[in-house]
Design a protein around this motif. Structure first.
Motif, PDB file in Angstrom:
ATOM      1  N   GLY A 156     -42.691 -18.755  -7.406  1.00  0.00           N
ATOM      2  CA  GLY A 156     -43.334 -18.157  -8.575  1.00  0.00           C
ATOM      3  C   GLY A 156     -42.323 -17.482  -9.474  1.00  0.00           C
ATOM      4  N   ALA A 157     -42.589 -16.211  -9.818  1.00  0.00           N
ATOM      5  CA  ALA A 157     -41.771 -15.480 -10.772  1.00  0.00           C
ATOM      6  C   ALA A 157     -40.971 -14.393 -10.043  1.00  0.00           C
ATOM      7  N   PRO A 158     -39.895 -13.904 -10.686  1.00  0.00           N
ATOM      8  CA  PRO A 158     -39.158 -12.783 -10.076  1.00  0.00           C
ATOM      9  C   PRO A 158     -39.993 -11.499 -10.138  1.00  0.00           C
ATOM     10  N   THR A 159     -39.629 -10.514  -9.305  1.00  0.00           N
ATOM     11  CA  THR A 159     -40.337  -9.227  -9.339  1.00  0.00           C
ATOM     12  C   THR A 159     -39.318  -8.112  -9.455  1.00  0.00           C
ATOM     13  N   ILE A 160     -39.808  -6.940  -9.907  1.00  0.00           N
ATOM     14  CA  ILE A 160     -38.943  -5.762  -9.924  1.00  0.00           C
ATOM     15  C   ILE A 160     -39.746  -4.575  -9.442  1.00  0.00           C
ATOM     16  N   ASN A 161     -39.143  -3.775  -8.600  1.00  0.00           N
ATOM     17  CA  ASN A 161     -39.806  -2.582  -8.077  1.00  0.00           C
ATOM     18  C   ASN A 161     -38.864  -1.392  -8.204  1.00  0.00           C
ATOM     19  N   VAL A 162     -39.386  -0.267  -8.747  1.00  0.00           N
ATOM     20  CA  VAL A 162     -38.604   0.963  -8.740  1.00  0.00           C
ATOM     21  C   VAL A 162     -38.845   1.599  -7.384  1.00  0.00           C
ATOM     22  N   GLY A 163     -37.790   1.741  -6.587  1.00  0.00           N
ATOM     23  CA  GLY A 163     -37.980   2.180  -5.211  1.00  0.00           C
ATOM     24  C   GLY A 163     -37.728   3.661  -4.983  1.00  0.00           C
ATOM     25  N   THR A 164     -36.716   4.224  -5.648  1.00  0.00           N
ATOM     26  CA  THR A 164     -36.423   5.655  -5.440  1.00  0.00           C
ATOM     27  C   THR A 164     -36.091   6.297  -6.781  1.00  0.00           C
ATOM     28  N   ILE A 165     -36.256   7.620  -6.805  1.00  0.00           N
ATOM     29  CA  ILE A 165     -35.873   8.374  -8.000  1.00  0.00           C
ATOM     30  C   ILE A 165     -35.441   9.757  -7.541  1.00  0.00           C
ATOM     31  N   LYS A 166     -34.393  10.278  -8.135  1.00  0.00           N
ATOM     32  CA  LYS A 166     -34.039  11.670  -7.842  1.00  0.00           C
ATOM     33  C   LYS A 166     -33.299  12.273  -9.036  1.00  0.00           C
ATOM     34  N   GLY A 167     -33.337  13.605  -9.094  1.00  0.00           N
ATOM     35  CA  GLY A 167     -32.652  14.247 -10.203  1.00  0.00           C
ATOM     36  C   GLY A 167     -33.069  15.703 -10.333  1.00  0.00           C
ATOM     37  N   GLY A 168     -32.264  16.455 -11.030  1.00  0.00           N
ATOM     38  CA  GLY A 168     -32.582  17.852 -11.302  1.00  0.00           C
ATOM     39  C   GLY A 168     -32.093  18.802 -10.231  1.00  0.00           C
ATOM     40  N   VAL A 169     -31.752  20.036 -10.652  1.00  0.00           N
ATOM     41  CA  VAL A 169     -31.280  21.035  -9.675  1.00  0.00           C
ATOM     42  C   VAL A 169     -32.226  22.232  -9.585  1.00  0.00           C
ATOM     43  N   ALA A 170     -32.873  22.578 -10.652  1.00  0.00           N
ATOM     44  CA  ALA A 170     -33.802  23.713 -10.626  1.00  0.00           C
ATOM     45  C   ALA A 170     -34.785  23.557 -11.781  1.00  0.00           C
ATOM     46  N   THR A 171     -35.949  24.178 -11.613  1.00  0.00           N
ATOM     47  CA  THR A 171     -36.997  24.023 -12.628  1.00  0.00           C
ATOM     48  C   THR A 171     -36.547  24.574 -13.978  1.00  0.00           C
ATOM     49  N   ASN A 172     -35.692  25.597 -13.972  1.00  0.00           N
ATOM     50  CA  ASN A 172     -35.299  26.208 -15.253  1.00  0.00           C
ATOM     51  C   ASN A 172     -33.956  25.696 -15.773  1.00  0.00           C
ATOM     52  N   VAL A 173     -33.545  24.528 -15.291  1.00  0.00           N
ATOM     53  CA  VAL A 173     -32.271  23.948 -15.762  1.00  0.00           C
ATOM     54  C   VAL A 173     -32.531  22.561 -16.348  1.00  0.00           C
ATOM     55  N   ILE A 174     -31.964  22.303 -17.519  1.00  0.00           N
ATOM     56  CA  ILE A 174     -32.058  20.942 -18.072  1.00  0.00           C
ATOM     57  C   ILE A 174     -31.158  20.058 -17.212  1.00  0.00           C
ATOM     58  N   PRO A 175     -31.745  19.001 -16.621  1.00  0.00           N
ATOM     59  CA  PRO A 175     -30.938  18.205 -15.681  1.00  0.00           C
ATOM     60  C   PRO A 175     -29.878  17.373 -16.407  1.00  0.00           C
ATOM     61  N   ALA A 176     -28.666  17.394 -15.839  1.00  0.00           N
ATOM     62  CA  ALA A 176     -27.564  16.629 -16.440  1.00  0.00           C
ATOM     63  C   ALA A 176     -27.446  15.244 -15.828  1.00  0.00           C
ATOM     64  N   SER A 177     -28.119  15.051 -14.685  1.00  0.00           N
ATOM     65  CA  SER A 177     -28.051  13.703 -14.121  1.00  0.00           C
ATOM     66  C   SER A 177     -29.332  13.389 -13.358  1.00  0.00           C
ATOM     67  N   ALA A 178     -29.617  12.119 -13.294  1.00  0.00           N
ATOM     68  CA  ALA A 178     -30.789  11.643 -12.551  1.00  0.00           C
ATOM     69  C   ALA A 178     -30.537  10.185 -12.245  1.00  0.00           C
ATOM     70  N   GLU A 179     -31.107   9.725 -11.150  1.00  0.00           N
ATOM     71  CA  GLU A 179     -30.922   8.294 -10.885  1.00  0.00           C
ATOM     72  C   GLU A 179     -32.119   7.694 -10.185  1.00  0.00           C
ATOM     73  N   ALA A 180     -32.273   6.400 -10.386  1.00  0.00           N
ATOM     74  CA  ALA A 180     -33.343   5.655  -9.732  1.00  0.00           C
ATOM     75  C   ALA A 180     -32.721   4.378  -9.192  1.00  0.00           C
ATOM     76  N   THR A 181     -33.376   3.808  -8.172  1.00  0.00           N
ATOM     77  CA  THR A 181     -32.899   2.497  -7.713  1.00  0.00           C
ATOM     78  C   THR A 181     -34.030   1.483  -7.873  1.00  0.00           C
ATOM     79  N   VAL A 182     -33.646   0.261  -8.211  1.00  0.00           N
ATOM     80  CA  VAL A 182     -34.638  -0.807  -8.367  1.00  0.00           C
ATOM     81  C   VAL A 182     -34.281  -1.977  -7.444  1.00  0.00           C
ATOM     82  N   ASP A 183     -35.325  -2.668  -7.073  1.00  0.00           N
ATOM     83  CA  ASP A 183     -35.204  -3.811  -6.159  1.00  0.00           C
ATOM     84  C   ASP A 183     -35.738  -5.030  -6.917  1.00  0.00           C
ATOM     85  N   ILE A 184     -34.852  -5.926  -7.271  1.00  0.00           N
ATOM     86  CA  ILE A 184     -35.257  -7.128  -8.015  1.00  0.00           C
ATOM     87  C   ILE A 184     -35.194  -8.324  -7.082  1.00  0.00           C
ATOM     88  N   ARG A 185     -36.286  -9.073  -7.019  1.00  0.00           N
ATOM     89  CA  ARG A 185     -36.284 -10.292  -6.205  1.00  0.00           C
ATOM     90  C   ARG A 185     -36.254 -11.459  -7.175  1.00  0.00           C
TER      91      ARG A 185
END
Ligand code: G3D
Ligand code: MG
Length: 575
Positions: free
Chosen positions: A421-450
Motif C-alpha cells: 500500500g502506501a508509506p506511513t508516518i508516526n510521531v513516536g516521542t516528544i520532549k522539551g522544556g525545562v520549567a513552566t516559567n521558562v521559554i524553551p530553547a530546545s525541543a525534539e520529537a522522533t518520527v517513524d516512517i515506514r
C-alpha cells in the motif's frame, strides 16, 4: 507432398462455480454472441465446435455443467470420457477462484491427468476484479495449466482459450511441468499421518520451550537453545552453536544429503517480557480449549515446535531429500538482531539458496514484502527567556508543534505497492522544556516512517526538510533540523521465487484454500536474509495479534497444520 489433414473429436468438460460464465463462454465460442439473460444452466448440456489447428480439424464436444450441487449425481456421467477440461472462475468473485482446487480435484479423481486450461472470465469488469493476474498465473502453474483471461461479453480471448485446450489435446503444446517437488504420494500421506500422531510430542516440546525463560531483555537464549539442541540431537541432526555474547546462544542444525540446494528455516529463541494481565503462568504451557497459553506460544516457540516436528517426521523417512536443510534458531530477534541473525549472516557466513522464516501468518498467508523503516529526529531550536515575556524569546516547543501539526500532510513521492500500500508516518516521542516559567530553547520529537521500495531514503529526508521549509515560510525564525537516527531498507521477494511458489502450492494442498500473499509494515529476520541476497518468505501458525500480548496463545491444530506445511515444503524444495 500434399498436406496431411487429420480430424479429431474430443469431449471436454467446462467446470467451475455457478455464475462464472461457463454457458456464456460456450455460447460466445459456438454462436459468437452474448446475451445477458441466459437461464442458470440446469443439469448438463453440450455444444460442438470445430477448430483448425495447423493442419488438423478438431471438433470439441464441450459439456457444460450446472454449478448447482443438487445436480451432483449427474457428475460422473458428465465427466465420463472427457479428454480435457476448461476450469473457469470469475475474476470478480474470490470464492469462485478459491474453489478451483476443488474442481481440479474432482476432475482428477474421475478423468485422471487430462490437459486443462484455466480461465479467468469477465475481464471486461476490470474495476470489480478481485483476483490478480499474478495469483491466477501462480495457481495455473501449480495445476500445470496455461492461464487465459477472457470476457464472454466482449469475446476477448475466448477463441484463444479453446484453441489452447485443443492444442494440448493434440499434444502440440507440451504439458507444462507441475511445480517442482513431485514426491511419491504415499510418503506424503504417511508423513502427514505421522505428524497427526505426534500431538503429545509437540505439546511436550512446546512446554519445555515456554518454560525456558529466554526473556529479552536481557536475553538468556541459552536456556531455550539447550532445549533445541537436545531435540536436534535426538532427531539426529548435526548441530553447532554460536554466541557473540555469553548466554546469547544461536543454534544451527543441519542435515546434508548433497551440496545444493540449501534451504534454511529460521525461528527465534527469545521472547518479550511477560508484562501484566496474565491469568496463567506465562512461563508454563497451559492447555485450554484446544489452545496452548504461555509467553512465546505464537512468537516464536509454537512455530519453532512445528518446524521441529516437521523435521522429526522427515527423519522417520530417513530424510528423503537432496541438498541441505538448515534449521536455525536465533537469539536477539526482539531487540535488533545484532547478536542473532545479523551476527550469523555477517560474521559466521550463514547462507542458503532460500529461506523460510517461521512466524505467525495464521497458516493462511505467505508474507513476501516488508516496508523499510526510517527513524528521524526533529530538533527544534529557539531562544530561552522569561515565561512572562514570550515575545522576547523563540519558543522551541511551539515551533516544533507547528511542524508536527503538518506532519500527516508530508508529501512523499512514491508509487503504491500492491502488497504494502502506501508509506506511513508516526510521531513516536516528544520532549522539551525545562520549567513552566521558562521559554524553551530546545525541543525534539522522533518520527517513524515506514516506506516503500519505490522510495529513496535521502529523498524522504529531503521531503521532511521541505515540509519544515514550508512551515518556516509562514513562521520566520522557526528552526527545526532533521536528523536520521536509524533505518532499514524495504525488502521483498518475488511471488515467482521457488520458496514462495512451493509454500503457496503446499498450503493449498494441506488446507484446501488459496493462501494470500501479504506485505507488512513491520519487519522479521526475513529482511536481513533478503538483504544478504537470500530469497526468503515468512509463514507460520498463529495470529500476529497474539504476539507480545498477555495470555498469548496458539491453537494446537494450527501448530499441526503448520508442521505439515513445513514438512511438505521442505520436500517440495529439496526433492
Ligand atoms: P455459468 O454458466 O457459469 O453459471 P453464465 O454462468 O454463463 O450463466 O453467466 C452468469 C452471469 O454472468 C450472467 O449474468 C452472464 O451474463 C454473466 N457473464 C458471463 N460472462 C460474462 C463476462 O465475460 N462479462 C460480464 N460482464 N458478464 C458475464 P446474469 O445477469 O444473467 O446472471
Ligand atoms: Mg451455465
Amino acid at each position: 507432398m500434399a498436406p496431411k489433414h487429420e480430424e479429431y473429436a474430443f469431449k471436454i468438460v467446462c467446470i467451475g462455480d455457478g455464475g462464472v460464465g461457463k454457458t456464456s463462454l460456450i455460447v460466445r465460442l459456438t454462436e459468437n454472441r452474448f446475451s445477458e439473460d441466459y437461464k442458470m444452466t440446469l443439469g448438463t448440456s453440450f455444444a460442438a465446435h470445430t477448430i483448425n489447428i495447423e493442419d488438423n480439424i478438431v471438433t470439441l464436444q464441450i459439456w457444460d455443467l450446472g454449478g448447482q450441487p443438487s445436480f451432483s449425481h449427474l457428475r460422473s456421467f458428465f465427466y465420463a470420457g472427457a479428454k480435457g477440461a476448461v476450469i473457469v472462475f470469475d475474476l470478480t468473485d474470490i470464492k469462485s477462484f478459491q474453489n478451483i482446487t476443488t474442481w481440479y480435484k474432482e476432475l482428477r479423481s474421475v478423468c485422471g491427468d487430462v490437459p486443462i486450461v484455466l480461465i479467468g472470465n469477465k475481464n471486461d469488469l476490470a474495476s470489480n476484479r478481485v483476483v490478480s493476474r499474478q495469483e491466477a498465473e501462480m495457481l495455473a502453474r501449480s495445476l500445470g495449466a496455461p492461464y487465459v483471461e477472457t470476457s464472454a461479453k466482449t469475446g476477448d480471448k475466448v477463441n484463444l482459450a479453446f484453441q489452447s485446450i485443443s492444442r494440448r489435446l493434440l499434444g502440440i503444446e507440451e504439458k507444462l511441468p507441475m511445480v517442482k517437488g513431485v514426491v511419491v504420494p504415499e510418503v506424503k500421506s504417511k508423513l502427514l499421518q505421522f505428524i497427526d500422531s505426534r500431538r503429545d510430542y509437540l505439546l511436550n516440546l512446546l512446554g519445555d520451550l515456554i518454560s525456558a525463560r529466554s526473556v529479552n531483555p536481557p536475553g538468556n537464549e541459552k536456556t531455550a537453545a539447550d532445549v533445541v539442541q537436545g531435540e536436534l540431537y535426538r532427531i539426529g541432526m548435526q548441530t553447532e552453536s554460536y554466541e557473540k555474547e555469553s548466554g546469547r546462544t544461536n543454534v544451527v542444525g543441519y542435515v546434508e544429503k548433497g551440496n545444493s540446494p540449501t534451504l534454511m528455516i529460521i525461528t527465534h529463541l527469545d521472547v518479550v517480557p511477560a508484562g501484566d494481565g496474565w491469568i496463567y503462568d506465562p512461563f508454563k504451557a497451559t492447555p485450554t480449549n484446544g489452545r496452548i497459553v504461555g509467553r512465546g506460544a505464537v512468537d516464536d516457540k509454537g512455530p519453532m515446535a512445528s518446524v521441529l516436528l516437521a523435521i522429526q517426521a522427515l527423519k522417520e523417512f530417513n530424510f528423503p531429500i537432496r541438498g541441505r536443510l538448515l534449521f536455525v534458531a536465533v537469539a536477539d530477534e526482539e531487540t535488533g538482531n545484532e547478536l542473532g541473525i545479523k551476527y550469523l549472516l555477517n560474521e559466521k557466513g550463514l547462507t542458503a539458496d532460500y529461506a523460510l522464516v517461521a512466524e505467525q501468518t495464521r497458516c493462511e498467508a505467505v508474507e513476501i514484502a516488508e516496508k523499510g523503516r526510517l527513524w528521524a529526529r526533529l530538533k527544534s531550536t529557539g531562544a530561552q527567556g522569561h515565561g512572562s515575556m514570550p515575545v522576547k524569546g523563540a519558543n522551541a516547543i511551539v515551533n516544533l508543534s507547528k511542524v508536527l501539526a503538518r506532519i500527516e500532510n508530508l508529501k512523499m513521492s512514491y508509487t503504491e505497492h500492491p502488497l504494502l500500500g502506501a508509506p506511513t508516518i508516526n510521531v513516536g516521542t516528544i520532549k522539551g522544556g525545562v520549567a513552566t516559567n521558562v521559554i524553551p530553547a530546545s525541543a525534539e520529537a522522533t518520527v517513524d516512517i515506514r516506506y516503500l521500495p519505490s522510495q529513496d531514503l535521502r529523498q524522504i529526508i529531503n521531503e521532511l526538510r521541505e515540509l519544515v521549509r514550508s512551515v518556516q515560510r509562514e513562521n520566520p525564525g522557526l528552526e527545526v533540523a532533521i536528523e536520521p537516527i536509524a533505518s532499514d531498507p524495504p525488502t521483498e521477494v518475488s511471488p515467482e521465487d521457488p520458496v514462495v511458489r512451493a509454500l503457496v502450492s503446499v498450503i493449498r494442498e494441506v488446507t484446501g484454500s488459496q493462501p494470500k500473499l501479504i506485505g507488512i509494515g513491520g519487519a522479521t529476520v526475513a529482511k536481513h536474509c533478503i538483504s544478504h541476497g537470500i530469497p526468503t518468505a515468512v509463514f507460520g501458525p498463529g495470529d500476529p495479534k497474539e504476539a507480545h500480548a498477555a495470555n498469548e496463545s496458539v491453537s494446537i491444530d494450527s501448530l499441526l497444520t503448520a508442521a505439515k506445511i513445513y514438512a511438505l515444503t521442505i520436500l517440495n524444495l529439496l526433492s
